[in-house]
Enzyme design. Sequence first.
Site, PDB file in Angstrom:
ATOM      1  CG  ASP A 417      -1.936   1.123   1.167  1.00  0.00           C
ATOM      2  OD1 ASP A 417      -2.940   0.940   0.462  1.00  0.00           O
ATOM      3  OD2 ASP A 417      -1.711   2.154   1.809  1.00  0.00           O
ATOM      4  CG  ASN A 425      -4.353  11.253  -5.542  1.00  0.00           C
ATOM      5  OD1 ASN A 425      -3.503  11.382  -6.409  1.00  0.00           O
ATOM      6  ND2 ASN A 425      -5.085  10.165  -5.426  1.00  0.00           N
ATOM      7  CD  GLU A 461      -4.721   4.046  -1.709  1.00  0.00           C
ATOM      8  OE1 GLU A 461      -5.072   4.264  -0.555  1.00  0.00           O
ATOM      9  OE2 GLU A 461      -5.488   4.177  -2.688  1.00  0.00           O
TER      10      GLU A 461
END
Length: 557
Positions: A417, A425, A461
């Site tokens: 992860d 983001n 992700e």
Amino acid sequence: MSRIAIVRKKAKLRAMLGIRARLVVLALILVCPLMLDRVRLLEQTRTDQLAAMASELSTLAQRTADAEREVISSVEAVLKSAAYVHAAAAQAGRSCSILRASLRVDLPSIRMLMVADRDGIVRCSTASMFVGSDISDRAYFRKALETHDFVVSDFLVGRQTQKGTILAAYPVSAIDTGEDAVIVAGMNLDWLSDMMSNLAGRAGVSAALIDGEGTVLATPPDERGLVGKKLDRLALLPAMAQKSQGRETASIRDEDGRLLTVTRIPGTSARLVVTVDENKVSAGINYDIRTAYLQLALVCLFVLLGALFAAERLIVQPISVLTAVANRFAEGDWSARVARKRLPSEFVPLARAFNAMAAQLGQRERELVASNSRLSVMASMDLLSGLANRRGFQSRLDFEWMKGQQTGQRLALMMIDVDHFKLFNDSYGHPEGDACLSRIGETLAAVAAETGGFAARYGGEEFCLLLPEAGIGRAIQVGEMVRTTVEQLTLPHRTSPFERVTVSIGVACTLPSEQASPAELIEAADAALYAAKHRGRNNVVEHGFIRVTDGPVAIAS
């Protein structure tokens, strides 16, 4: 002396009764009863020919129905592939452009593809004239949203083209419950008619593919003017529906005594109706019977001469050659061909036709395999990272699990992860986020190639790396390699405590068995990933334990 003479006479008799003589005697035995009882046999021939034609038509109708089923199945496969592409591309905000770039409408059965939102407004289409159209009032669109399954419409007239067509729809919600878009394909009725060409040109025989309301969808090429019109036997529709209920094929006679064979097309409301007018069919057969009276004497003569002169050379041997090649072809040897130089000239056209058919079938088989391979790859790839998607990962995991059961080798899994990716983001924007995921995908692909693993994007992700035939020590070593390699990319991340992009990794390892399942391995790796995040991220944790890069192994909390 008399005994020797008897033996010589027997030898001469056996020589006289050789294969040719026996064939002559057999031919005479067959011809004489034919001459004496020709009326009865010719009438029986008429009956047999009618039965053979009915059987042939039934076989052709079944093949035609199977071909129509394959067309519907191919359209369904394209729509499902389009749905997967749309669902995967929706996260990137470029679903329409990605859909157009990745799905070429090169199937003759499909005229166009389009995507409509749940309100019925077409947002994307391979034909620009349909963009912005409202299809919310179409029954097939509403049914697709209600059933969450593949739907084929009845006959419709397009509002933009004013041409008849049928439409197939597949909701993206069938594969992604969070997406309400519907993928719609306009089908080519001319192609459906071409699939019925084997039923054309037969006296007394007509065929039509009709929808649930009795509208003609497709016909053989010589009856194409009937497409879009109502079947002239509407009164028989209830009886046809009742007769074919629960059965793929059923037969019924209309008020004129004509035989109707009805074959259902699964997955649709369509039926293939083949009508046989036995009076017209019998007219041709009766003419053949009258002609046979005149030809019978000549046929008998040629049978006798053929039995004497060419039975073995011109019949048995060529048939044996053709049979051997046909058997090879039936066993899957697509390169099997008939050597024409070994055959009499009468069999050369048949050999050419067989070779041409074999070449066409071989080519179609190769094209089908290539097409299926492309569809499988498209359905199993993640467009952003270039890795396998979740579906492709699950397929590979199931394969490696079965392989591990057979070989007794351990199987390791890493769940990876990206740390604080939402903050990334928010800070740098989604395009930079996509670029970051793409770089990590490239890194994982390189590590997988180096270590013999299989990398995939699990979702968002989150990535995963599958290591066949690896124990927990090897898995932790590779996990550290992944963590270090990503950190060395030095991708800036100002909102992360590490000031660069890092990953947390959970590792689990097990010996595949029938008592466990791949899902348990995923759950264990997920639990280790949770522990890695809980420990401050940018580390590697095995299931139940945590291994620090420069310290001993300690129990994870």
